[in-house]
Design an enzyme around this catalytic site. Structure first.
Site, PDB file in Angstrom:
ATOM      1  N   GLU A  83       0.868  -1.390   0.039  1.00  0.00           N
ATOM      2  CA  GLU A  83      -0.195  -0.250  -0.082  1.00  0.00           C
ATOM      3  C   GLU A  83       1.029   1.283  -0.220  1.00  0.00           C
ATOM      4  O   GLU A  83       1.526   1.034   0.963  1.00  0.00           O
ATOM      5  CB  GLU A  83      -0.870   0.154   1.314  1.00  0.00           C
ATOM      6  CG  GLU A  83      -2.243  -0.416   0.993  1.00  0.00           C
ATOM      7  CD  GLU A  83      -2.223  -2.112   1.877  1.00  0.00           C
ATOM      8  OE1 GLU A  83      -1.618  -2.298   2.918  1.00  0.00           O
ATOM      9  OE2 GLU A  83      -2.605  -2.961   1.622  1.00  0.00           O
ATOM     10  N   ASP A 109      -5.269   8.502  11.762  1.00  0.00           N
ATOM     11  CA  ASP A 109      -3.575   7.880  11.621  1.00  0.00           C
ATOM     12  C   ASP A 109      -3.563   8.109  13.337  1.00  0.00           C
ATOM     13  O   ASP A 109      -3.925   8.601  13.418  1.00  0.00           O
ATOM     14  CB  ASP A 109      -3.241   8.067  10.525  1.00  0.00           C
ATOM     15  CG  ASP A 109      -3.031   7.823   9.543  1.00  0.00           C
ATOM     16  OD1 ASP A 109      -2.972   6.352   9.474  1.00  0.00           O
ATOM     17  OD2 ASP A 109      -3.419   8.290   8.485  1.00  0.00           O
TER      18      ASP A 109
END
Ligand SMILES: Cc1ncc(COP(=O)(O)O)c(C=O)c1O
Lengths: 255, 393
Positions: free
Chosen positions: A47, A58
């Site tokens: 990714e 995140d």
């Protein structure tokens, strides 16, 4: 059914190791080297993180890498430029991962077209919701042969998981726990129960577990039921410590 | 054209819920329940009783005689500064704490810029005996010290947001991350008409008490319910949404939104979203947004922490795009001067956010017979140090 490298890879009879990294980190020009080294060392899928100024899902590690990458000068055009010839040297599936706003500004169709030209296989945009994807973008993704990957979490209802399974055409990204990204040292009973619950749903799409996978123990635990697992923050930490050196050692430590 | 949210959560092309799947269960629970809960008689009764007995509503609609003379038009001030805790923010937090209780939540998180929303949240949490965590940018913690102390006295934990520009945008990111990590027991009290659907609509409804009162008060004073203009400052846009709410569908009422130009629109240090923004996604909402051509959200600037936000609520983006609202931006200097004018002409020290709204009176001409309602969103106590530094008092 879209035929691309992701579907081919998912047919292989093994647990898949997928690695996330933020493009432009630690150095602006590390992107291609990191991808090539990961493949050389047996990683199954990558990714590529398109950095964003406000990465809501995140934790601190990926936030910091994103800030650094942006300060280094990474942007969408530059990333595409760096990846221009990636298919001359790399054959494993490559997935673009990022937040919706930068893609929206680039133009969703232009972004998808560019991805196809380069040889990107899938896209993960955590903040592009299912209904908006279906209403506005599904046709575009398909036109360019791209698999859109959806997330599920321990809080996602069975009913919604089945809906996501129906729309998905590659794998389902199974978020390991109710949390933002970040390496964990181990999974508890709660995760185990969740992993088993999802396995019992017998979905059409295989699942790959992400968030909190950091080492061999968590990788093995996550892939007991799932098809594979994704390591992000732990690999970013490795890059912070060692730069692009010793990627072989990192991958060997996982399996 | 409708100026209210549609069933999918949009105002025209703006709004929606662009959230990661981790937040889907939380926002979906809220979406499915907020309207029916707000309709419950027990909810309405408790909300209205608290607004009356605890917040001190209705707030006065005050005819500002000297200002009216100076600017040659009829100026009324809607005194949201007289609310308990000193700003309109508490209308929303009272509503949302009752909502959180109905949803069975036992932990509250909030973001704050100027600290007014943080204080208003800490206040209602103390009132209800519920745990409260407030995220605040490190920069704002420094420039709004009295409000940080207030929140602590009220028993809230103030957590500094250390990422990005360390202001309101980043505090909001941290609050959203907290919610992702605590999806079951926690309710997120957003402080403005921003965020994913149904927040913009829910917050606007809680704030709509402002325009509801204006209507009855104006009828008493002027013999008519509708002013010619309603003026409010816009950060995220909650005091403005509340002041406009019951006038939105009445084209005879002019709507004026005042944004912070910071040091000037072209200086690179500004928070005037309608002038500088493009369509994008921020904090789960599709709206106008200050960003790079690349889609990275840029750092806004304003002397007032409460207006220092790179986006704007989707309702306001729609009011701007559709032409329903007139948008004016005001610099730091213009706002500070207007604040001092209000002090010296009416004996009211306004919040710097509210001062922005008053500054338009120097440049926007009204007719002598026009009835202009200025929403005085908050009082200036929290800004005393900024006024002292600016005017070398
Ligand atoms: C007194 C006051 N007015 C206005 C604002 C701006 O917020 P909004 O645009 O949501 O009313 C704030 C925010 O902190 C405030 O404290």
């Amino acid at each position: 059914m879209i035929k691309n490298r992701i579907n081919q890879k998912l047919k292989e009879d093994k647990k898949l190791l997928s690695i996330y990294f933020t493009a432009g980190y630690p150095k602006l020009t590390d992107t291609v080297k990191i991808i090539e080294d990961l493949e050389k060392n047996g990683v199954d899928m990558i990714e590529i993180g398109l950095p964003f100024s406000d990465p809501l899902a995140d934790g601190p590690t990926i936030q910091d890498s994103s800030t650094h990458a942006l300060n280094n000068g990474m942007n969408t055009d530059l990333l595409f430029e760096q990846l221009q010839n990636i298919r001359e040297t790399v054959s494993i599936p490559l997935v673009m991962m990022g937040y919706f706003n930068p893609v929206f500004q680039y133009g969703v169709e232009a972004f998808c077209k560019k991805c196809q030209e380069i040889g990107i296989d899938g896209i993960i945009l955590p903040d592009l919701p299912l209904d908006v994807y279906q209403d506005e973008y599904e046709q575009t993704f398909k036109k360019y042969g791209l698999i859109n990957v959806f997330l599920i979490t321990p809080q996602t209802s069975d009913e919604r998981i089945r809906m996501i399974d129906k729309v998905s055409e590659g794998f389902i990204y199974m978020v390991s726990s109710a949390s933002t990204t970040g390496a964990k040292t181990g999974f508890g009973n709660e995760q185990q129960t969740y992993f088993e619950r999802i396995a019992e749903l017998d979905l059409k799409n295989p699942q790959i577990v992400g968030f909190g996978i950091s080492n061999k123990a968590t990788f093995d635990q996550a892939t007991k039921n799932a098809k594979g697992a994704i390591i992000g923050s732990a690999f970013i930490k490795h890059l912070t410590q060692h730069g692009t050196e010793k990627i072989d050692g990192f991958v060997r430590g996982i399996r | 054209m409708s100026y209210h949210v549609n069933e999918k959560g949009y105002y025209g092309e703006f709004g929606g819920a662009f959230i990661p799947e981790m937040l889907y269960p939380n926002t979906e629970e809220l979406r499915q329940n907020y309207l029916s809960i707000m309709e419950e008689p027990s909810f309405k009764e408790e909300f209205q009783q608290l607004l009356r007995d605890y917040v001190g509503r209705p707030t006065p609609l005050y005819f500002a005689e000297r200002m009216s003379e100076r600017y040659k038009t009829k100026i009324y001030l809607k005194r949201e500064d007289l609310n308990h805790t000193g700003a309109h923010k508490v209308n929303n937090t009272v509503g949302q704490i009752l909502m959180a209780k109905k949803l069975g939540k036992n932990r509250i998180i909030a973001e704050t810029g100027a600290g007014q929303h943080g204080v208003a949240t800490a206040t209602v949490c103390a009132l209800m005996g519920i745990e409260c965590v407030v995220y605040m940018g490190e920069v704002d913690i420094a420039r709004q010290a009295p409000n940080v102390a207030r929140m602590k006295m009220l028993g809230a934990e103030v957590r500094p947001a250390l990422s990005g520009s360390r202001t309101l945008k980043d505090a909001t990111n941290e609050a959203i991350r907290d919610w992702i990590n605590n999806p079951v027991d926690t309710h997120y009290i957003i402080g403005s008409v921003v965020g994913p659907h149904p927040y913009p609509d829910m917050v606007a409804r809680f704030q709509s008490v402002i325009s509801e009162e204006i209507k009855t008060q104006l009828l008493e004073k002027e013999g008519r319910e509708n002013p010619d203009y309603v003026v409010a400052c816009v950060g995220g846009g909650s005091n403005a949404a509340g002041a406009y709410y019951h006038f939105l569908d009445n084209p005879e009422v002019g709507i004026i939104a005042v944004e912070a130009a910071g040091k000037g629109i072209d200086t690179g240090e500004s928070a005037a979203t309608s002038a500088l923004g493009k369509v994008g996604i921020i904090h789960g909402s599709k709206t106008l947004l200050m960003q790079t051509p690349d889609g990275q959200i840029t750092e806004p600037y304003s002397i007032s922490a409460g207006l220092d936000y790179p986006g704007v609520g989707p309702l306001h983006a729609h009011l701007f795009r559709s032409g329903r609202g007139e948008f004016i931006s005001i610099t730091d200097d213009e706002a500070m001067t207007a604040g001092l004018t209000l002090c010296q002409m009416e004996g009211i020290i306004p919040a710097i956010e509210s001062s922005h709204a008053f500054a338009i009176l120097e440049q926007r001409k009204f007719n002598p017979t026009d009835v202009v309602v200025m929403n005085l969103s908050g009082r200036g106590d929290k800004d005393l140090q900024n006024y002292i530094d600016y005017f070398k008092l």
